[in-house]
Design a protein around this motif. Structure first.
Motif, PDB file in Angstrom:
ATOM      1  N   LYS A 149       0.801  -1.225   0.000  1.00 34.88           N
ATOM      2  CA  LYS A 149       0.000   0.000   0.000  1.00 34.88           C
ATOM      3  C   LYS A 149       0.832   1.272   0.000  1.00 34.88           C
ATOM      4  N   TYR A 190      -2.353   2.590  -3.445  1.00 37.55           N
ATOM      5  CA  TYR A 190      -3.070   3.486  -2.544  1.00 37.55           C
ATOM      6  C   TYR A 190      -2.461   4.880  -2.619  1.00 37.55           C
ATOM      7  N   ARG A 235      -5.625   7.502   3.790  1.00 38.03           N
ATOM      8  CA  ARG A 235      -5.293   7.004   2.450  1.00 38.03           C
ATOM      9  C   ARG A 235      -6.544   6.436   1.800  1.00 38.03           C
ATOM     10  N   ILE A 274      -7.821   3.842  -1.847  1.00 37.29           N
ATOM     11  CA  ILE A 274      -7.428   3.007  -2.984  1.00 37.29           C
ATOM     12  C   ILE A 274      -7.273   3.875  -4.220  1.00 37.29           C
TER      13      ILE A 274
END
Length: 422
Positions: free
Chosen positions: A293, A323, A402, A404
């Motif tokens: 991520k 991300y 954060r 996606i």
């Protein structure tokens, strides 16, 4: 009880050290720019370095100060006095590569010495040599295999060993590179690397009997990345590294963001703790997912299980970014969280909120600009101006936001759009 190694995170400045400690680091390393191998990204002064060391000790943690350049004669005009000044703050060790600086520290200070990976220590005889000179810990050359590390520990059991377990890899031998100096005049071994290993190249072959006839060597329309190494990740092999007798598990990246430090510190902290509690395998998949991520190149285990293999080059400059790092919760104001934006945040976004303990999911219900006006979109520029966000729940200070990265988003760096009151 199983032996518990130190988790050591990089710190380019005081704020980054705060995040590294908060999210699980046992130790941080950093130093003055002029003696550090990443001096362009290091923002420590004598005062802030002393402050970071004090913070570490208040948290019952450690701070190691870097003097890991390969010194030239002119460096010795100031280095002895700087060693004495920093020694007064009582750092837990100096990280050193150059034998001349090792000697100087022994003369001017009682701070323990850790030998940098730049010193390229590859065998047990070299480890014993440095131990006999009073070095407390050896940060081993990254070219060593797990088998060789075990052999070193067996031959020299009464010295601390440390290895890198995560981060960017240089294409050079133990990070000692002349490519930057050759191309740009910026000397990597003085901390001024221009990172030419990440540049795009045009590669040609010339056959001996056909001079002047050049064949392109495996490139696309944009060129080829023949020096661009994949990133190191040893997370799933933490038990093997610990059993080999390694004391320090080190992460690369003094120029990385607070987000990178938080995610990686948290993942490796949990991996070490899960190993201690005999449930490492159960939680490993979710920890590996966390390391996906952050922005990264494809991952590799480097040399841990043998010689370098074909396919260890990452064929692009753009990292994998599943991300987007959106911002940090700076503080709370009534039912709103004060945020410094790092990427665009929209009303209605479903975000992940990363804390040292848990990961939450929540919806952006409302956004206000710094004047208290309701807006639809918060943007990071012009000067990282803060916004206020209302979630369903309240989250701790220094939580990470954060989301996606479904598509490559167009960044809107214009002024925030104020919602019409009509």
């Amino acid at each position: 009880m199983r032996s518990k190694p130190e988790l050591i995170l990089p710190a380019g400045d005081f704020k980054k050290a705060q995040f590294a400690f908060l999210y699980g680091a046992d130790c941080c390393y950093g130093g003055l720019g002029k003696y550090s191998l990443r001096k362009a990204e290091v923002n420590f002064t004598h005062q802030s370095l002393a402050k970071a060391i004090k913070l570490a000790h208040l948290l019952a943690k450690k701070f190691y100060v870097t003097f890991n350049i390969f010194a030239r004669n002119f460096n010795f005009q100031t280095i002895k006095e700087d060693i004495r000044k920093i020694s007064k703050a009582k750092p837990d060790a100096f990280i050193v590569a150059d034998p001349g600086i090792v000697r100087l520290i022994k003369e001017a200070s009682k701070v323990p010495i850790h030998l940098s990976t730049q010193a390229n220590t590859l065998n047990w005889q070299a480890v014993k040599f440095w131990k006999d000179l009073g070095v407390k810990r050896i940060i081993l050359a990254r070219e060593l295999t797990l088998k060789e590390i075990k052999e070193i520990k067996k031959k020299v059991p009464d010295i601390e060993l440390e290895i890198f377990v995560h981060g960017a890899m240089c294409i050079s031998y133990s990070g000692r590179c002349l490519l930057s100096a050759f191309f740009t005049g910026r000397e990597a071994n003085q901390g001024d690397c221009a990172q030419p290993c990440r540049w795009r190249y045009k590669a040609y072959l010339e056959e001996e009997l056909r001079p002047g006839e050049f064949l392109t060597a495996k490139e696309d329309s944009k060129g080829t990345y023949i020096f661009n190494s994949k990133d190191l990740r040893l997370l799933e092999y933490i038990p093997d590294v610990i059993k080999a007798g390694v004391t320090g598990l080190k992460v690369e990246g003094r120029n990385k963001s607070e987000y990178y430090l938080s995610v990686i510190a948290r993942a490796y902290r949990k991996a070490i703790d899960y190993y201690q509690n005999n449930n490492f395998k159960k939680f490993l998949p979710e920890l590996l997912e966390e390391t996906e991520k952050i922005a990264h190149r494809d991952y590799t285990t480097g040399f841990l299980f043998g010689k370098a293999k074909k396919g260890e080059i990452y064929p692009n400059r753009r990292p994998i970014e599943k991300y987007k790092f959106l911002g940090i919760i700076e503080s709370q104001f009534k039912e709103f969280s004060k945020i410094i934006c790092r990427n665009q945040i929209k009303k209605g976004d479903i975000l992940e909120i990363l804390t040292p303990g848990r990961i939450y999911h929540d919806k952006v219900l409302e956004i206000l600009n710094k004047d208290g006006e309701e807006i639809e979109v918060g943007n990071p520029l012009p000067q990282k101006e803060y916004i206020f966000i209302k979630f369903k729940k309240m989250y701790p200070q220094n939580s990470i936001l954060r989301k996606i990265n479904f598509i490559k988003e167009r960044r809107n760096y214009g002024p925030a759009r104020v919602k019409s009151k009509s």
